[in-house]
Design a protein around this motif. Structure first.
Motif, mmCIF file in Angstrom:
data_model
loop_
_atom_site.group_PDB
_atom_site.id
_atom_site.type_symbol
_atom_site.label_atom_id
_atom_site.label_comp_id
_atom_site.label_asym_id
_atom_site.label_seq_id
_atom_site.Cartn_x
_atom_site.Cartn_y
_atom_site.Cartn_z
ATOM 1 N N MET A 1 3.017 -22.880 -30.635
ATOM 2 C CA MET A 1 1.625 -22.691 -30.336
ATOM 3 C C MET A 1 0.825 -22.788 -31.625
ATOM 4 O O MET A 1 1.209 -22.242 -32.646
ATOM 5 N N SER A 2 -0.312 -23.468 -31.583
ATOM 6 C CA SER A 2 -1.084 -23.626 -32.810
ATOM 7 C C SER A 2 -2.056 -22.464 -32.973
ATOM 8 O O SER A 2 -2.539 -21.877 -32.012
ATOM 9 N N ASP A 3 -2.336 -22.164 -34.226
ATOM 10 C CA ASP A 3 -3.233 -21.062 -34.561
ATOM 11 C C ASP A 3 -4.576 -21.605 -35.055
ATOM 12 O O ASP A 3 -5.217 -21.013 -35.891
ATOM 13 N N ILE A 4 -5.003 -22.739 -34.533
ATOM 14 C CA ILE A 4 -6.245 -23.356 -34.960
ATOM 15 C C ILE A 4 -7.371 -22.890 -34.041
ATOM 16 O O ILE A 4 -7.277 -22.992 -32.826
ATOM 17 N N ARG A 5 -8.423 -22.355 -34.651
ATOM 18 C CA ARG A 5 -9.576 -21.901 -33.883
ATOM 19 C C ARG A 5 -10.697 -22.922 -34.002
ATOM 20 O O ARG A 5 -10.796 -23.650 -34.975
ATOM 21 N N ALA A 6 -11.549 -22.925 -33.030
ATOM 22 C CA ALA A 6 -12.719 -23.806 -33.077
ATOM 23 C C ALA A 6 -13.701 -23.258 -34.107
ATOM 24 O O ALA A 6 -13.879 -22.049 -34.220
ATOM 25 N N PRO A 7 -14.336 -24.121 -34.884
ATOM 26 C CA PRO A 7 -15.305 -23.642 -35.862
ATOM 27 C C PRO A 7 -16.502 -22.975 -35.178
ATOM 28 O O PRO A 7 -16.901 -23.354 -34.092
ATOM 29 N N HIS A 8 -17.016 -21.931 -35.825
ATOM 30 C CA HIS A 8 -18.196 -21.247 -35.322
ATOM 31 C C HIS A 8 -19.139 -20.955 -36.488
ATOM 32 O O HIS A 8 -18.765 -21.099 -37.649
ATOM 33 N N LYS A 9 -20.352 -20.546 -36.189
ATOM 34 C CA LYS A 9 -21.350 -20.284 -37.224
ATOM 35 C C LYS A 9 -21.070 -18.954 -37.910
ATOM 36 O O LYS A 9 -20.557 -18.022 -37.307
ATOM 37 N N PHE A 13 -23.364 -13.032 -41.325
ATOM 38 C CA PHE A 13 -22.554 -12.889 -42.529
ATOM 39 C C PHE A 13 -22.782 -14.028 -43.530
ATOM 40 O O PHE A 13 -22.157 -14.058 -44.577
ATOM 41 N N ASP A 14 -23.665 -14.946 -43.196
ATOM 42 C CA ASP A 14 -24.030 -16.008 -44.129
ATOM 43 C C ASP A 14 -24.811 -15.378 -45.275
ATOM 44 O O ASP A 14 -25.751 -14.606 -45.067
ATOM 45 N N VAL A 15 -24.439 -15.699 -46.502
ATOM 46 C CA VAL A 15 -25.057 -15.075 -47.669
ATOM 47 C C VAL A 15 -26.549 -15.392 -47.747
ATOM 48 O O VAL A 15 -27.334 -14.602 -48.264
ATOM 49 N N ARG A 16 -26.964 -16.502 -47.182
ATOM 50 C CA ARG A 16 -28.388 -16.852 -47.200
ATOM 51 C C ARG A 16 -29.203 -15.879 -46.368
ATOM 52 O O ARG A 16 -30.346 -15.554 -46.714
ATOM 53 N N ASN A 17 -28.639 -15.363 -45.287
ATOM 54 C CA ASN A 17 -29.334 -14.364 -44.476
ATOM 55 C C ASN A 17 -29.452 -13.041 -45.214
ATOM 56 O O ASN A 17 -30.471 -12.359 -45.127
ATOM 57 N N PHE A 66 -35.192 -19.413 -46.936
ATOM 58 C CA PHE A 66 -33.764 -19.129 -46.808
ATOM 59 C C PHE A 66 -33.358 -18.977 -45.343
ATOM 60 O O PHE A 66 -32.294 -19.459 -44.937
ATOM 61 N N VAL A 67 -34.184 -18.316 -44.533
ATOM 62 C CA VAL A 67 -33.868 -18.156 -43.114
ATOM 63 C C VAL A 67 -33.869 -19.512 -42.415
ATOM 64 O O VAL A 67 -32.962 -19.817 -41.630
ATOM 65 N N LEU A 68 -34.877 -20.326 -42.705
ATOM 66 C CA LEU A 68 -34.921 -21.666 -42.106
ATOM 67 C C LEU A 68 -33.719 -22.501 -42.531
ATOM 68 O O LEU A 68 -33.132 -23.231 -41.714
ATOM 69 N N TRP A 69 -33.346 -22.412 -43.789
ATOM 70 C CA TRP A 69 -32.190 -23.147 -44.298
ATOM 71 C C TRP A 69 -30.922 -22.724 -43.559
ATOM 72 O O TRP A 69 -30.098 -23.557 -43.153
ATOM 73 N N ALA A 70 -30.751 -21.426 -43.376
ATOM 74 C CA ALA A 70 -29.557 -20.928 -42.695
ATOM 75 C C ALA A 70 -29.552 -21.341 -41.224
ATOM 76 O O ALA A 70 -28.488 -21.605 -40.655
ATOM 77 N N ARG A 71 -30.726 -21.402 -40.601
ATOM 78 C CA ARG A 71 -30.795 -21.776 -39.188
ATOM 79 C C ARG A 71 -30.600 -23.281 -38.982
ATOM 80 O O ARG A 71 -29.944 -23.701 -38.022
ATOM 81 N N LEU A 72 -31.178 -24.067 -39.875
ATOM 82 C CA LEU A 72 -31.114 -25.513 -39.695
ATOM 83 C C LEU A 72 -29.801 -26.129 -40.171
ATOM 84 O O LEU A 72 -29.391 -27.180 -39.693
ATOM 85 N N ARG A 73 -29.164 -25.506 -41.162
ATOM 86 C CA ARG A 73 -27.891 -26.011 -41.694
ATOM 87 C C ARG A 73 -26.862 -24.894 -41.713
ATOM 88 O O ARG A 73 -26.502 -24.373 -42.778
ATOM 89 N N PRO A 74 -26.371 -24.467 -40.550
ATOM 90 C CA PRO A 74 -25.419 -23.344 -40.500
ATOM 91 C C PRO A 74 -24.080 -23.702 -41.134
ATOM 92 O O PRO A 74 -23.666 -24.861 -41.145
ATOM 93 N N VAL A 75 -23.428 -22.700 -41.662
ATOM 94 C CA VAL A 75 -22.107 -22.851 -42.251
ATOM 95 C C VAL A 75 -21.075 -22.713 -41.142
ATOM 96 O O VAL A 75 -21.094 -21.753 -40.367
ATOM 97 N N ALA A 76 -20.180 -23.671 -41.039
ATOM 98 C CA ALA A 76 -19.108 -23.611 -40.050
ATOM 99 C C ALA A 76 -17.912 -22.867 -40.636
ATOM 100 O O ALA A 76 -17.418 -23.218 -41.689
#
Length: 78
Positions: A1-9, A13-17, A66-76
């Motif tokens: 069984m693989s332990d690969i999860r789907a990427p999420h935002k 916890f994004d440092v920009r927030n 910074f909030v707009l940046w985090a919303r428009l370009r989220p970290v996966a």
């Protein structure tokens, strides 16, 4: 069984927030000081410029960016 999860935002916890929250809070405090606690003595120190108000406005604008940046370009996160 693989332990690969789907990427999420990263979300909250994004440092920009976190940076946006801290800078935004200090910006709001400076705006309040600039509007309600501005004295002639403080203006004399800065050459008749309301430094708290202008610095607070700049910090609030930076927090919004910074909030707009985090919303428009989220970290996966995987």
């Amino acid at each position: 069984m693989s332990d690969i999860r789907a990427p999420h935002k990263a979300g909250a916890f994004d440092v920009r927030n976190v940076i946006a929250a801290l800078v935004g809070f200090y910006g709001i405090v400076l705006i309040a000081l600039g509007l309600f606690a501005d004295t002639a003595a403080e203006r004399a120190k800065t050459g008749d410029v309301n430094a708290n108000l202008w610095a607070g406005l700049a910090m609030a604008a930076m927090a919004i960016v910074f909030v707009l940046w985090a919303r428009l370009r989220p970290v996966a996160v995987q």
